[in-house]
Scaffold this motif. Structure first.
Motif, PDB file in Angstrom:
ATOM      1  N   LYS A 100      28.665  -9.501  20.428  1.00  0.00           N
ATOM      2  CA  LYS A 100      29.418 -10.928  20.098  1.00  0.00           C
ATOM      3  C   LYS A 100      29.975 -11.338  21.340  1.00  0.00           C
ATOM      4  O   LYS A 100      30.536 -10.747  22.261  1.00  0.00           O
ATOM      5  CB  LYS A 100      30.397 -10.743  18.797  1.00  0.00           C
ATOM      6  CG  LYS A 100      29.771 -10.345  17.432  1.00  0.00           C
ATOM      7  CD  LYS A 100      28.861 -11.184  16.768  1.00  0.00           C
ATOM      8  CE  LYS A 100      28.159 -11.030  15.447  1.00  0.00           C
ATOM      9  NZ  LYS A 100      27.368 -12.126  15.010  1.00  0.00           N
ATOM     10  N   LEU A 101      30.317 -12.846  21.094  1.00  0.00           N
ATOM     11  CA  LEU A 101      31.198 -13.294  22.050  1.00  0.00           C
ATOM     12  C   LEU A 101      32.606 -13.056  21.606  1.00  0.00           C
ATOM     13  O   LEU A 101      32.910 -12.966  20.476  1.00  0.00           O
ATOM     14  CB  LEU A 101      30.781 -14.971  22.093  1.00  0.00           C
ATOM     15  CG  LEU A 101      29.618 -15.268  22.657  1.00  0.00           C
ATOM     16  CD1 LEU A 101      29.492 -16.824  22.547  1.00  0.00           C
ATOM     17  CD2 LEU A 101      29.406 -14.774  24.120  1.00  0.00           C
ATOM     18  N   ARG A 102      33.607 -12.802  22.771  1.00  0.00           N
ATOM     19  CA  ARG A 102      34.821 -12.459  22.246  1.00  0.00           C
ATOM     20  C   ARG A 102      35.751 -13.563  22.797  1.00  0.00           C
ATOM     21  O   ARG A 102      35.757 -13.852  24.002  1.00  0.00           O
ATOM     22  CB  ARG A 102      34.992 -11.342  22.779  1.00  0.00           C
ATOM     23  CG  ARG A 102      34.437  -9.928  22.176  1.00  0.00           C
ATOM     24  CD  ARG A 102      34.660  -9.720  20.771  1.00  0.00           C
ATOM     25  NE  ARG A 102      34.146  -8.881  20.137  1.00  0.00           N
ATOM     26  CZ  ARG A 102      33.874  -8.453  18.870  1.00  0.00           C
ATOM     27  NH1 ARG A 102      34.494  -9.202  17.881  1.00  0.00           N
ATOM     28  NH2 ARG A 102      33.402  -7.474  18.205  1.00  0.00           N
ATOM     29  N   SER A 121      25.710 -16.091  15.908  1.00  0.00           N
ATOM     30  CA  SER A 121      25.070 -16.397  17.238  1.00  0.00           C
ATOM     31  C   SER A 121      24.124 -14.699  17.412  1.00  0.00           C
ATOM     32  O   SER A 121      24.277 -13.964  16.988  1.00  0.00           O
ATOM     33  CB  SER A 121      26.298 -16.445  18.236  1.00  0.00           C
ATOM     34  OG  SER A 121      27.001 -15.242  18.128  1.00  0.00           O
ATOM     35  N   ILE A 122      23.634 -15.154  18.587  1.00  0.00           N
ATOM     36  CA  ILE A 122      22.940 -14.052  19.335  1.00  0.00           C
ATOM     37  C   ILE A 122      22.833 -13.975  20.891  1.00  0.00           C
ATOM     38  O   ILE A 122      23.099 -15.005  21.614  1.00  0.00           O
ATOM     39  CB  ILE A 122      21.284 -14.149  19.119  1.00  0.00           C
ATOM     40  CG1 ILE A 122      21.025 -13.781  17.651  1.00  0.00           C
ATOM     41  CG2 ILE A 122      20.568 -13.089  19.982  1.00  0.00           C
ATOM     42  CD1 ILE A 122      19.363 -13.882  17.630  1.00  0.00           C
ATOM     43  N   ILE A 161      20.185 -18.528  13.024  1.00  0.00           N
ATOM     44  CA  ILE A 161      21.397 -18.349  13.653  1.00  0.00           C
ATOM     45  C   ILE A 161      22.202 -19.850  13.644  1.00  0.00           C
ATOM     46  O   ILE A 161      21.610 -20.891  13.754  1.00  0.00           O
ATOM     47  CB  ILE A 161      20.950 -18.152  15.173  1.00  0.00           C
ATOM     48  CG1 ILE A 161      20.393 -16.778  15.215  1.00  0.00           C
ATOM     49  CG2 ILE A 161      22.458 -18.002  15.842  1.00  0.00           C
ATOM     50  CD1 ILE A 161      20.944 -15.726  14.724  1.00  0.00           C
ATOM     51  N   ALA A 162      23.533 -19.818  13.062  1.00  0.00           N
ATOM     52  CA  ALA A 162      24.134 -20.721  13.065  1.00  0.00           C
ATOM     53  C   ALA A 162      25.146 -21.723  14.269  1.00  0.00           C
ATOM     54  O   ALA A 162      25.944 -21.985  14.153  1.00  0.00           O
ATOM     55  CB  ALA A 162      25.407 -20.453  11.996  1.00  0.00           C
ATOM     56  N   SER A 195      10.566 -14.197  11.628  1.00  0.00           N
ATOM     57  CA  SER A 195      10.615 -15.546  12.405  1.00  0.00           C
ATOM     58  C   SER A 195      12.328 -15.718  12.835  1.00  0.00           C
ATOM     59  O   SER A 195      13.033 -14.866  12.082  1.00  0.00           O
ATOM     60  CB  SER A 195      10.348 -16.740  11.357  1.00  0.00           C
ATOM     61  OG  SER A 195      11.379 -16.859  10.314  1.00  0.00           O
ATOM     62  N   LEU A 196      12.514 -16.461  13.636  1.00  0.00           N
ATOM     63  CA  LEU A 196      13.807 -16.685  13.903  1.00  0.00           C
ATOM     64  C   LEU A 196      13.963 -18.219  14.715  1.00  0.00           C
ATOM     65  O   LEU A 196      13.048 -18.536  15.058  1.00  0.00           O
ATOM     66  CB  LEU A 196      14.073 -15.826  15.429  1.00  0.00           C
ATOM     67  CG  LEU A 196      15.391 -16.214  16.316  1.00  0.00           C
ATOM     68  CD1 LEU A 196      16.398 -15.914  15.437  1.00  0.00           C
ATOM     69  CD2 LEU A 196      15.217 -15.638  17.618  1.00  0.00           C
ATOM     70  N   ASN A 197      15.109 -18.643  14.161  1.00  0.00           N
ATOM     71  CA  ASN A 197      15.596 -20.190  14.404  1.00  0.00           C
ATOM     72  C   ASN A 197      16.995 -20.231  14.649  1.00  0.00           C
ATOM     73  O   ASN A 197      17.653 -19.576  13.818  1.00  0.00           O
ATOM     74  CB  ASN A 197      15.103 -21.061  13.328  1.00  0.00           C
ATOM     75  CG  ASN A 197      13.512 -21.403  13.756  1.00  0.00           C
ATOM     76  OD1 ASN A 197      13.255 -21.993  14.824  1.00  0.00           O
ATOM     77  ND2 ASN A 197      12.571 -21.331  12.973  1.00  0.00           N
ATOM     78  N   PHE A 198      17.301 -21.126  15.354  1.00  0.00           N
ATOM     79  CA  PHE A 198      18.772 -21.319  15.710  1.00  0.00           C
ATOM     80  C   PHE A 198      18.797 -22.812  15.213  1.00  0.00           C
ATOM     81  O   PHE A 198      18.091 -23.806  15.307  1.00  0.00           O
ATOM     82  CB  PHE A 198      18.945 -21.524  17.155  1.00  0.00           C
ATOM     83  CG  PHE A 198      18.951 -20.032  17.694  1.00  0.00           C
ATOM     84  CD1 PHE A 198      19.852 -19.550  18.229  1.00  0.00           C
ATOM     85  CD2 PHE A 198      17.514 -19.702  18.180  1.00  0.00           C
ATOM     86  CE1 PHE A 198      19.713 -18.176  18.784  1.00  0.00           C
ATOM     87  CE2 PHE A 198      17.478 -18.528  18.696  1.00  0.00           C
ATOM     88  CZ  PHE A 198      18.487 -17.679  19.102  1.00  0.00           C
TER      89      PHE A 198
END
Length: 485
Positions: free
Chosen positions: A11-13, A362-363, A388-389, A427-430
């Motif tokens: 994760k972003l921190r 997030s990724i 992904i939000a 599947s993957l989407n942002f």
């Protein structure tokens, strides 16, 4: 140098959280409570500094607020009616006690304590110049640069020296400063990092988030405005704006991930915005499935919004353990790679044979997403789709967020198909950048100048990045500072 603990969640921190209180008995205990509410913003270290009218007192420690500041002997060692505190993740400087804030120094004007949320993007250049002029640094933190700029300023009053220092730095900062004359709270001219003001009786309180005010029973007054300095001296509160007005660019990731869901930022409920992001994500990236499952805990509000918009049932398909510390490190790869199961485990009876949609905030590197997808498959999921939000994170942050070097960001290396294959999803989407702004009730980016700092998604940095642009010379100096200081 921007680094991420490779053993922690992918994760972003956020770098840190700050909390300050002026004019109340038992100030240290109140700050400790406030820091508990901000623990999510920094879990490496915590510190509190107080002023009793004659002397400053400081206690700093590695680890969480609990265990360090829930002891009577520690609180008794911090007398005074004025106090500030800090919780920290490191984005600049090593993880060591000398970098734990608040930082304190004795200046010609008296004691000076400072707590900083953000990152100074020209700190290395300033540090080189200060060292050449004779300054002796005691830490590798960018925050100490501010102390030396104040100490070496030619202005007469402490306030003028502080403003002179701020005018020499670039980047992001929300600061709480304690001096014998009083307390100062300020934000950078773009307002990249948050800071709010509250009242508790006669006490004035400053905090990174409104949730910290709630926890101590304080009333929210207002946000500190970008470029504003609020000075508290006894019962007097005054505001000055020494910078030229600029269009604000607060960090958009506060709404996506950093802030607690029960906080209010710029009149927006974080929880409501995250649900709106999830609903917009469902509109943009629908998929036929049986269940919507959040990746806990940060993906939960967006997953609720996605489920409500799509009509697909929301279920807790992943159960998180809240009793695993972020410092768990195993010396062996085999055991270390099981670490994700210490924190997250599949709800097998629910998942078997189902087509599931995983919703996360997030990724970054993609390593945790891969493990979560594989966990779903091992639990018998028929299909695993990930939504992904936030938009793809393609750029590093230089404003106080712990991001890897750009070449380690999955979205900087792979297109959507490549990322989908990497995490083994069906599947993957942002969410799109325009969709993210829409969820915040703002116009699409194509229509107006961006209201937020969204550089981690777009590469549109709102300030100059001196240290980054100077490249290797800065890196060499940073390495030298790590070795010799």
């Amino acid at each position: 140098m921007l680094t991420t603990n490779p053993y922690d969640d992918d994760k972003l921190r956020e770098e840190c959280g700050v909390f300050g209180v002026s004019a109340t008995d038992g100030a240290a205990a109140l700050v400790a409570l406030g820091l508990h509410a901000l623990q999510h913003r920094g879990q490496e270290a915590a510190g509190i500094t107080t002023f009793d009218g004659a002397h400053f007192h400081t206690h700093r420690a590695m680890g969480h607020v609990a265990g360090n500041f829930d002891r009577d002997d520690v609180i008794r060692s911090l007398p005074g009616t004025v106090a500030c505190g800090h919780v920290r993740y490191s984005t600049t400087g090593e993880t060591a006690l000398r970098n734990v804030q608040p930082l304190y120094a004795e200046l010609s004007t008296g004691g000076f304590a400072i707590a900083h949320n953000g990152n100074i993007s020209n700190a290395m250049r300033l540090r080189r110049e200060l060292v050449r002029r004779g300054s002796i640094f005691q830490s590798t933190s960018d925050t100490e640069t501010i102390i030396h700029l104040v100490a070496t300023s030619n202005y007469r009053t402490l306030l003028d020296r502080f403003i002179d220092a701020l005018k020499q730095i670039e980047g992001a900062y929300s600061l709480i400063v304690m001096t014998p004359e009083g307390m100062i709270a300020c934000r950078d001219p773009l307002g990249i990092r948050p800071l709010v003001m509250g009242k508790l009786g006669d006490a004035v309180i400053f905090a990174s988030e409104t949730v910290a005010l709630d926890v101590v029973g304080a009333t929210f007054v207002r946000a500190i405005e970008p470029g504003e300095l609020v000075i508290v001296q006894g019962s007097e509160i005054r505001s000055i704006r020494p910078f030229a007005p600029m269009a604000a660019r607060p960090c958009i990731f506060e709404w996506v991930y950093f802030s607690r869901p029960d906080s209010i930022v710029d009149d927006h409920s974080i929880y409501s915005v995250r649900k709106a992001i999830g609903a917009q994500l469902a509109i943009e990236s629908p998929v036929d499935a049986d269940l919507v499952i959040p990746v806990p805990d940060s993906g939960t509000p967006a997953a609720i919004g996605y489920a409500q918009q799509s009509g697909i049932p929301f279920e807790l398909g992943i159960i998180r353990s809240h009793y695993v510390g972020r410092t768990f490190i195993s010396p062996g790869d085999k055991v270390r790679h099981l670490g994700v199961k210490l924190k997250h485990n599949a709800n097998r009876a629910l998942i078997k044979g189902k087509r599931v949609i995983l919703v996360d905030d997030s990724i970054v590197r993609g390593t945790t997403s891969l493990k979560i997808v594989e966990m779903m498959r091992e639990a018998g999921a028929a299909e695993v789709h990930m939504r992904i939000a936030s938009p793809p994170t393609r750029h590093s942050c230089f404003y106080g967020v712990d991001t890897p070097e750009r070449e380690k960001l999955l979205a900087a290396k792979l297109d959507l198909g490549g990322m989908t294959g990497f995490i083994h999803a069906d599947s993957l989407n942002f969410i799109s950048i325009d969709g993210l702004y829409k969820a915040l009730g703002e116009a699409k980016r194509a229509d107006v100048r961006p209201k937020y700092c969204d550089a981690c998604f777009t590469g549109d940095y709102p300030t100059t990045l001196t240290d980054h642009d100077e490249g290797s010379e800065v890196d060499q100096f940073a390495m030298l500072a790590e070795r010799v200081i």
